[in-house]
Design an enzyme around this catalytic site. Structure first.
Site, mmCIF file in Angstrom:
data_model
loop_
_atom_site.group_PDB
_atom_site.id
_atom_site.type_symbol
_atom_site.label_atom_id
_atom_site.label_comp_id
_atom_site.label_asym_id
_atom_site.label_seq_id
_atom_site.Cartn_x
_atom_site.Cartn_y
_atom_site.Cartn_z
ATOM 1 N N GLU A 62 46.346 -60.369 -29.180
ATOM 2 C CA GLU A 62 45.883 -59.221 -29.966
ATOM 3 C C GLU A 62 47.134 -58.631 -30.581
ATOM 4 O O GLU A 62 47.898 -57.941 -29.914
ATOM 5 C CB GLU A 62 45.147 -58.230 -29.066
ATOM 6 C CG GLU A 62 44.350 -57.190 -29.834
ATOM 7 C CD GLU A 62 45.121 -55.901 -30.044
ATOM 8 O OE1 GLU A 62 45.630 -55.696 -31.165
ATOM 9 O OE2 GLU A 62 45.217 -55.115 -29.096
ATOM 10 N N CYS A 64 46.829 -49.955 -32.647
ATOM 11 C CA CYS A 64 46.789 -51.133 -33.519
ATOM 12 C C CYS A 64 45.623 -51.095 -34.495
ATOM 13 O O CYS A 64 45.621 -51.839 -35.482
ATOM 14 C CB CYS A 64 46.734 -52.401 -32.677
ATOM 15 S SG CYS A 64 45.408 -52.386 -31.459
#
Length: 572
Positions: free
Chosen positions: A297, A331
């Site tokens: 990720e 993020c």
């Protein structure tokens, strides 16, 4: 998939096992540093949870060196943490591998029960865990409390998913043959996590891994190791067996070598990483040599598109939630605001008013604070660089634009207008409280700008045109889309991106698959010679009767195949 045959050839030092919650004390001639055990920490933090040593094989282990952890808001030292290196990493992997050989055989029900106990302990200690997050990351306390609930929910979710790992039965072209598909745990998973969600990024990975039957070695970010170690303390209290959950904190100086050791160790079957795209590529390179399974990720550069048909007030509310959570240090934070020309001025005006009215910069422990510090000086320098670059190329500072007087790591929530695509803030992820607004004219133009990035984690857009909603949602090159919504994360939904934003998905019913291997079993169907009306299936050399219930033209058939040589008498 790991097997229990490689252990003897592993070069890692052997770690003597001991009962849970014992402290591993070095010999007099050992160069390991003296045991510290707990950090005193600032007033208000739980000394019972503020551990400073690594956690390996159910033992609290020290290292030859330590590194300091600081409060990013004040710069105060929170404590000295064991600076684990390659030997400790290999020892942790070996402990995890030894534990895997038994943990994989624990029933799904028992694994589920242990994860649930861990969840219950997190909820019981949620206030203390939140304070640790605020102390080491600077995150406002209310956000930290929200993270702990989010983090605990992953343990609850995967405690339930542990009992839902199903296989398949496949019909083959041959009349007398059948094929089965089993799902089995991969083995030891090396988990490398970031500082911005120091608890949730661990449980989202570890919950799935343990539910699947894997064991883990966690390397937390050097800025925020205390959350990972607090989770180890609670895992120990919950009865998670020694070696199933291991934590090896290390300094930034040792992070590279420890990461490489984890990715290249032959006993590690899986790498799961959350962090920058650049670091992810390095870890992928290391993992490729032994063809390990990986989940990544990585970085994002989320577009936030506001079309003329949007409700401007709702769009502003969504922008505030998406951009300024954790001071822009997530993020999935919106990094580029694309606003259609018809409502551009109205949106910018209302966005600026909301920033000035609702955002308050300060220490995360202060009740009024909504914007804490950035994690360190390097993060502040990057934000400054992006803002100064934009101003030099013609951007206008609507509000903010400089460091905040509260402290060195604080930056004012900033809104920029007249932003163009050649500016750094349009090309790179800022990871800070800066909202650059780009004006566009057509839907095609907005989608083209949004998709121009080489990453694709999350994207957001606001529109009240149903046809446009479907078109844009399908055309955005991201793994997650928020439609008239600024917050998109939940334990029930898959989390992950496309392009260079990563590989695989976390959370949801799909998350556990990242830690499972498929195995096909193929065999020939046999008929019992004494009673041809009863059919049998064969598994590992044993036979068990088949029960059939006819329902019209279809039938349901339950097959129980015990490992023993005689049929099972269990009522279910």
């Amino acid at each position: 998939m790991a097997t229990c045959l490689r252990l003897r050839s592993c070069p890692a030092p052997h770690l003597r096992r001991a009962p849970p919650s014992r402290v591993c004390r070095p010999r007099a001639d050992c160069p390991v540093a003296p045991i510290r055990g707990y950090a005193r920490g600032p007033a208000g933090l739980s000394e019972a949870l503020l551990r400073t040593d690594g956690f390996v094989g159910g033992l609290w282990v020290s290292a030859a060196a330590t590194f300091p952890v600081h409060d990013p808001a004040s710069g105060a030292e929170l404590g000295l943490v064991a600076d684990c290196g390659v030997p400790e990493a290999r020892a942790a992997v070996r402990a995890a591998y030894e534990a895997f050989c038994s943990w994989r055989g624990v029933s799904a029900k028992e694994r589920s029960s242990l994860l649930r106990k861990w969840y219950d302990l997190m909820i019981q200690n949620k206030d203390d865990l939140a304070k640790i997050i605020t102390a080491e990351s600077g995150k406002p306390l209310k956000e930290a409390q929200g993270e702990i609930l989010y983090s605990a929910n992953f343990l609850e979710w995967f405690s339930e998913e542990a009992r839902r790992v199903y296989g398949d039965i496949i019909s083959t072209p041959a009349k007398e043959r059948r094929a089965l598909v089993l799902k089995q745990p991969l083995g030891v998973a090396a988990v490398i996590t970031p500082w911005n969600f120091p608890s949730a990024m661990i449980t989202r990975k570890v919950g799935a891994a343990l539910a699947a039957g894997c064991t883990v070695v966690v390397k937390p970010a050097e800025d925020t190791p205390f959350s990972a170690l607090a989770l180890a303390e609670l895992a120990n209290q919950a009865g998670i067996p020694p070696g199933v959950y291991n934590v090896i904190p290390c300094s930034q100086k040792k992070a590279k070598e420890v990461g490489e050791a984890l990715c290249t160790d032959p006993l590690v079957s899986k790498i799961s990483f959350t962090g920058s795209t650049a670091t992810g590529k390095v870890l992928l390179h290391h993992a490729a040599n032994s063809v390990k399974r990986v989940s990544m990720e990585l970085g994002g550069h989320a577009p936030f598109i506001v079309f003329d048909s949007a409700n401007v007030d709702q769009a502003v509310a969504g922008a505030m939630a998406s951009k300024f959570r954790n001071s822009g240090q997530t993020c999935v934070c919106s990094n580029r605001f694309l606003v259609q020309s018809g409502i551009h001025d109205s949106f910018v005006k209302k966005f600026a008013e909301a920033i000035k009215t609702n955002l308050h910069v300060g220490n995360g422990f202060e009740e009024r604070t909504t914007q804490g510090p950035l994690i360190n000086a390097k993060a502040v320098e990057k934000v400054e660089k992006h803002v100064s670059d934009a101003i030099s190329k013609g951007a206008t500072v609507v509000t903010g634009g400089k460091r905040h007087h509260v402290g060195e790591n604080f930056f004012e929530p900033t809104l920029l207008s007249n932003v163009t695509r050649d500016m750094l803030c349009s090309q790179e992820e800022t990871f800070g409280p800066v909202a650059p607004v780009i004006k566009f004219n057509t839907e095609e133009e907005a989608v083209a700008i949004a998709n121009a990035a080489d990453v694709g984690l999350a994207g957001y857009f606001y529109s009240q045109d149903p046809a446009q909603i479907w078109r844009v949602a399908e055309r955005l090159e991201v793994g997650m889309v928020g439609v008239n919504e600024g917050l998109i994360s939940s334990v029930e939904c898959p989390f992950g991106g496309v392009k260079q934003s990563g590989l695989g998905r976390e959370g949801s019913k799909y998350g556990i698959d990242e830690y499972l291997e498929l195995k096909k079993l193929a065999g020939q169907r046999t008929t019992h010679t004494a009673d041809k009306s009863a059919q049998y299936t064969q598994t590992s050399g044993s036979k068990a009767p088949v029960t059939e219930t006819t329902l019209g033209k279809s039938s349901l058939k339950a097959i129980t195949a015990p490992k023993r040589s005689q049929p099972s008498l269990h009522p279910y």
